[in-house]
Design a protein around this motif. Structure first.
Motif, PDB file in Angstrom:
ATOM      1  N   ASN A  76      -4.978   6.338  -6.810  1.00 11.20           N
ATOM      2  CA  ASN A  76      -6.153   5.482  -6.979  1.00 11.20           C
ATOM      3  C   ASN A  76      -6.912   5.253  -5.678  1.00 11.20           C
ATOM      4  OD1 ASN A  76      -5.538   5.085  -9.731  1.00 11.20           O
ATOM      5  ND2 ASN A  76      -4.001   3.562  -9.169  1.00 11.20           N
ATOM      6  N   THR A  77      -6.603   6.055  -4.669  1.00 13.83           N
ATOM      7  CA  THR A  77      -7.246   5.903  -3.369  1.00 13.83           C
ATOM      8  C   THR A  77      -7.928   7.205  -2.995  1.00 13.83           C
ATOM      9  OG1 THR A  77      -5.354   4.532  -2.741  1.00 13.83           O
ATOM     10  CG2 THR A  77      -6.809   5.208  -0.967  1.00 13.83           C
ATOM     11  N   LYS A  78      -9.101   7.106  -2.432  1.00 13.46           N
ATOM     12  CA  LYS A  78      -9.789   8.325  -1.981  1.00 13.46           C
ATOM     13  C   LYS A  78      -9.049   8.871  -0.765  1.00 13.46           C
ATOM     14  CE  LYS A  78     -14.329   9.943  -0.441  1.00 13.46           C
ATOM     15  NZ  LYS A  78     -14.042  11.320  -0.767  1.00 13.46           N
TER      16      LYS A  78
ATOM     17  N   SER B  85      -1.500   6.020  -4.328  1.00 17.25           N
ATOM     18  CA  SER B  85      -2.276   7.099  -3.698  1.00 17.25           C
ATOM     19  C   SER B  85      -3.255   7.735  -4.678  1.00 17.25           C
ATOM     20  CB  SER B  85      -1.339   8.179  -3.140  1.00 17.25           C
ATOM     21  OG  SER B  85      -0.568   7.653  -2.085  1.00 17.25           O
TER      22      SER B  85
ATOM     23  N   ASN C 290       0.869  -1.175   0.000  1.00 16.37           N
ATOM     24  CA  ASN C 290       0.000   0.000   0.000  1.00 16.37           C
ATOM     25  C   ASN C 290       0.906   1.225   0.000  1.00 16.37           C
ATOM     26  OD1 ASN C 290       0.786   0.605   2.688  1.00 16.37           O
ATOM     27  ND2 ASN C 290      -0.845  -0.702   3.491  1.00 16.37           N
TER      28      ASN C 290
END
Length: 197
Positions: free
Chosen positions: A42-44, A40, A14
């Protein structure tokens, strides 16, 4: 660090894992930061991500990875638009020579601080200086002096502008005031010696 390598090997990667690796392994830092960025993006981003993103933004700026610092500062801003992050974004745009964007950000922070932060006023001044608007640059430095009469950086910055515009007398005066506050202020001493030569 081997624990984090194992996490990557078994696919439990991650952004945090790569960010940790970037902090610990300076040789492969850029690779790890770029990998962390990919994840990051692709992450909210949530408010709880502010601390992590702002830490990496400030570290990347210190490591001179300005593009990475910009993306992380924007993540941190999305999580929580604090004065520190707005100011950092201004510093990154200043470094990238986008002085209008930097000015807009520094003015926003200045309004948040109600004009009472001498360092933000110095940042605004620096943008005007870069835009060859020396009168405005000095005006903001004078505002900084109204806030803090004993700020060596402000006198030094005023001295630099006067030196650049050929006002030797005022340059010397300001470098000397800076040295009265801190006799070991190397930059002011060097500037004073060079203008007196």
């Amino acid at each position: 660090m081997s624990y984090f390598h194992k996490l990557i090997e078994i696919g439990k990667e991650n952004a945090f894992v790569y960010e940790y690796m970037a902090v610990m392994d300076s040789e492969n830092r850029k690779y790890y930061l770029e990998r962390a960025l990919e994840l990051s993006r692709n992450t909210k981003i949530r408010p709880k991500d502010y601390k992590r993103c702002s830490y990496i933004a400030f570290q990347s700026f210190a490591w001179r990875e300005y593009d990475i610092a910009l993306e992380y500062a924007n993540f941190a801003y999305d999580a929580k638009p604090t004065n520190d992050i707005i100011n950092l974004l201004g510093c990154i745009y200043h470094h990238n020579e986008d002085y209008d964007k930097a000015l807009s950000l520094f003015h926003e922070v200045n309004a948040n601080y109600e004009g009472l932060n001498p360092y933000v006023l110095c940042n605004i001044s620096s943008c005007y200086k870069k835009k060859n608007s020396n009168k405005m640059a000095i005006r903001y430095l004078e505002k900084a002096l109204d806030v803090d009469k004993n700020n060596k950086l402000v006198y030094y910055s005023i001295g630099l502008i006067h030196a650049a515009t050929g006002n030797k007398k005022l340059a010397i005066e300001n470098f000397e005031k800076s040295l009265e506050i801190d006799n070991n202020y190397e930059e002011a001493r060097n500037a004073l010696n060079s203008i007196k030569e």
